[in-house]
Design a protein around this motif. Structure first.
Motif, PDB file in Angstrom:
ATOM      1  N   ALA A 118     -44.213   9.580 -24.104  1.00 39.65           N
ATOM      2  CA  ALA A 118     -43.341   9.169 -25.199  1.00 39.65           C
ATOM      3  C   ALA A 118     -42.385  10.300 -25.520  1.00 39.65           C
ATOM      4  N   ALA A 119     -41.182   9.949 -25.947  1.00 40.53           N
ATOM      5  CA  ALA A 119     -40.177  10.966 -26.260  1.00 40.53           C
ATOM      6  C   ALA A 119     -39.244  10.475 -27.357  1.00 40.53           C
ATOM      7  N   ILE A 120     -38.738  11.415 -28.138  1.00 41.87           N
ATOM      8  CA  ILE A 120     -37.693  11.143 -29.126  1.00 41.87           C
ATOM      9  C   ILE A 120     -36.555  12.116 -28.866  1.00 41.87           C
ATOM     10  N   ASP A 121     -35.326  11.601 -28.773  1.00 44.16           N
ATOM     11  CA  ASP A 121     -34.201  12.510 -28.554  1.00 44.16           C
ATOM     12  C   ASP A 121     -33.483  12.803 -29.863  1.00 44.16           C
ATOM     13  N   ASP A 150     -30.815  11.776 -31.100  1.00 45.88           N
ATOM     14  CA  ASP A 150     -30.250  10.601 -31.771  1.00 45.88           C
ATOM     15  C   ASP A 150     -31.316   9.784 -32.473  1.00 45.88           C
ATOM     16  N   GLY A 151     -32.566  10.203 -32.324  1.00 46.91           N
ATOM     17  CA  GLY A 151     -33.658   9.439 -32.911  1.00 46.91           C
ATOM     18  C   GLY A 151     -34.148   8.305 -32.042  1.00 46.91           C
ATOM     19  N   THR A 152     -33.629   8.227 -30.835  1.00 45.37           N
ATOM     20  CA  THR A 152     -34.066   7.174 -29.904  1.00 45.37           C
ATOM     21  C   THR A 152     -35.410   7.546 -29.309  1.00 45.37           C
ATOM     22  N   SER A 153     -36.349   6.620 -29.352  1.00 46.87           N
ATOM     23  CA  SER A 153     -37.662   6.863 -28.761  1.00 46.87           C
ATOM     24  C   SER A 153     -37.839   5.989 -27.516  1.00 46.87           C
ATOM     25  N   ARG A 154     -38.561   6.504 -26.577  1.00 44.91           N
ATOM     26  CA  ARG A 154     -38.875   5.775 -25.343  1.00 44.91           C
ATOM     27  C   ARG A 154     -40.346   5.992 -25.006  1.00 44.91           C
ATOM     28  N   TYR A 155     -40.938   5.005 -24.377  1.00 50.44           N
ATOM     29  CA  TYR A 155     -42.352   5.059 -24.024  1.00 50.44           C
ATOM     30  C   TYR A 155     -42.543   4.667 -22.573  1.00 50.44           C
ATOM     31  N   ALA A 156     -43.568   5.224 -21.964  1.00 47.88           N
ATOM     32  CA  ALA A 156     -43.975   4.759 -20.647  1.00 47.88           C
ATOM     33  C   ALA A 156     -44.454   3.316 -20.783  1.00 47.88           C
ATOM     34  N   ASP A 157     -44.196   2.517 -19.763  1.00 44.45           N
ATOM     35  CA  ASP A 157     -44.593   1.100 -19.822  1.00 44.45           C
ATOM     36  C   ASP A 157     -46.092   0.956 -20.089  1.00 44.45           C
ATOM     37  N   SER A 158     -46.870   1.868 -19.563  1.00 47.49           N
ATOM     38  CA  SER A 158     -48.325   1.768 -19.675  1.00 47.49           C
ATOM     39  C   SER A 158     -48.853   1.961 -21.096  1.00 47.49           C
ATOM     40  N   VAL A 159     -48.013   2.511 -21.991  1.00 42.85           N
ATOM     41  CA  VAL A 159     -48.486   2.783 -23.352  1.00 42.85           C
ATOM     42  C   VAL A 159     -47.705   2.015 -24.413  1.00 42.85           C
ATOM     43  N   LYS A 160     -46.689   1.283 -24.025  1.00 51.15           N
ATOM     44  CA  LYS A 160     -45.882   0.535 -24.995  1.00 51.15           C
ATOM     45  C   LYS A 160     -46.763  -0.402 -25.816  1.00 51.15           C
ATOM     46  N   GLY A 161     -46.519  -0.383 -27.117  1.00 46.85           N
ATOM     47  CA  GLY A 161     -47.294  -1.230 -28.013  1.00 46.85           C
ATOM     48  C   GLY A 161     -48.618  -0.628 -28.434  1.00 46.85           C
ATOM     49  N   ARG A 162     -49.014   0.469 -27.790  1.00 41.66           N
ATOM     50  CA  ARG A 162     -50.298   1.105 -28.138  1.00 41.66           C
ATOM     51  C   ARG A 162     -50.113   2.518 -28.691  1.00 41.66           C
ATOM     52  N   ILE A 205     -44.935   7.725 -31.164  1.00 37.03           N
ATOM     53  CA  ILE A 205     -44.548   9.124 -31.339  1.00 37.03           C
ATOM     54  C   ILE A 205     -43.812   9.267 -32.656  1.00 37.03           C
ATOM     55  N   SER A 206     -44.064  10.359 -33.361  1.00 37.30           N
ATOM     56  CA  SER A 206     -43.373  10.604 -34.627  1.00 37.30           C
ATOM     57  C   SER A 206     -43.345  12.098 -34.899  1.00 37.30           C
ATOM     58  N   GLN A 207     -42.568  12.453 -35.915  1.00 26.47           N
ATOM     59  CA  GLN A 207     -42.429  13.851 -36.291  1.00 26.47           C
ATOM     60  C   GLN A 207     -42.429  13.923 -37.804  1.00 26.47           C
ATOM     61  N   ASP A 208     -43.029  14.950 -38.370  1.00 27.80           N
ATOM     62  CA  ASP A 208     -43.037  15.050 -39.822  1.00 27.80           C
ATOM     63  C   ASP A 208     -41.701  15.562 -40.329  1.00 27.80           C
ATOM     64  N   ASN A 209     -41.481  15.440 -41.627  1.00 29.38           N
ATOM     65  CA  ASN A 209     -40.179  15.787 -42.208  1.00 29.38           C
ATOM     66  C   ASN A 209     -39.837  17.263 -42.067  1.00 29.38           C
ATOM     67  N   LYS A 223     -40.236  18.937 -39.514  1.00 33.70           N
ATOM     68  CA  LYS A 223     -39.837  19.152 -38.114  1.00 33.70           C
ATOM     69  C   LYS A 223     -40.672  20.236 -37.433  1.00 33.70           C
ATOM     70  N   LYS A 224     -41.890  20.451 -37.984  1.00 37.53           N
ATOM     71  CA  LYS A 224     -42.755  21.431 -37.334  1.00 37.53           C
ATOM     72  C   LYS A 224     -43.946  20.797 -36.647  1.00 37.53           C
ATOM     73  N   THR A 225     -44.199  19.524 -36.937  1.00 36.69           N
ATOM     74  CA  THR A 225     -45.358  18.867 -36.346  1.00 36.69           C
ATOM     75  C   THR A 225     -44.952  17.561 -35.700  1.00 36.69           C
ATOM     76  N   LEU A 226     -45.420  17.398 -34.492  1.00 34.76           N
ATOM     77  CA  LEU A 226     -45.184  16.198 -33.694  1.00 34.76           C
ATOM     78  C   LEU A 226     -46.510  15.451 -33.570  1.00 34.76           C
ATOM     79  N   PHE A 227     -46.444  14.129 -33.641  1.00 30.94           N
ATOM     80  CA  PHE A 227     -47.664  13.330 -33.569  1.00 30.94           C
ATOM     81  C   PHE A 227     -47.599  12.315 -32.422  1.00 30.94           C
ATOM     82  N   LEU A 228     -48.766  11.951 -31.930  1.00 27.94           N
ATOM     83  CA  LEU A 228     -48.881  10.826 -31.013  1.00 27.94           C
ATOM     84  C   LEU A 228     -50.066   9.990 -31.479  1.00 27.94           C
ATOM     85  N   GLU A 229     -49.755   8.837 -32.075  1.00 26.59           N
ATOM     86  CA  GLU A 229     -50.793   7.899 -32.494  1.00 26.59           C
ATOM     87  C   GLU A 229     -51.148   7.014 -31.306  1.00 26.59           C
ATOM     88  N   MET A 230     -52.434   6.993 -30.950  1.00 21.07           N
ATOM     89  CA  MET A 230     -52.861   6.235 -29.775  1.00 21.07           C
ATOM     90  C   MET A 230     -53.915   5.227 -30.193  1.00 21.07           C
TER      91      MET A 230
END
Length: 127
Positions: free
Chosen positions: A49-52, A54-66, A69-73, A75-82
């Motif tokens: 998963a990635a965020i650029d 522009d705020g555009t996020s993309r996911y691998a097909d194998s994980v879409k919907g599951r 990816i996010s980032q806290d306000n 901008k020091k912490t990145l999350f991956l909810e699985m």
């Protein structure tokens, strides 16, 4: 230089959930591209998963919907909810950041590599 440190990995049963966190040594400017990758022994590292900038996020097909990816306000912490984790999600997970304005799609493909990498954290899903 930016140091990245992953946390939140571990072992869960199939169908379970985990949240990975990645803490940066300093704020990641909004121009950064941020992402999660994973790798299993004998295989190439793959984009999850990635965020650029522009705020555009993309996911691998194998994980879409599951996975989300996010980032806290700060901008020091990145999350991956699985969620709905499956045995094939078992891997070492890495967070990464890049300063060159890569798109989320370029990032997932690792077209140009990434400037900064965490050391990785293990996620193991049992059936």
């Amino acid at each position: 230089q930016v140091q990245l440190l992953e946390s939140g990995g571990g072992s869960v049963q199939a169908g379970g959930s985990l949240r990975l966190s990645c803490t940066a040594s300093r704020n990641l400017h909004t121009s950064y591209t941020i992402a999660w990758f994973r790798q299993t022994p004998g295989k190439e590292r793959e984009g999850v998963a990635a965020i650029d900038s522009d705020g555009t996020s993309r996911y691998a097909d194998s994980v879409k919907g599951r996975f989300t990816i996010s980032q806290d306000n700060s901008k020091k912490t990145l999350f991956l909810e699985m969620s709905n984790l499956q045995p094939e999600d078992t891997a070492m997970y890495y967070c990464a950041a890049d300063t060159r304005g890569l798109t989320a799609s370029q990032t997932l493909r690792l077209d140009f590599g990434m400037n900064y990498w965490g050391k990785g954290i293990q996620v193991t899903i049992s059936s």
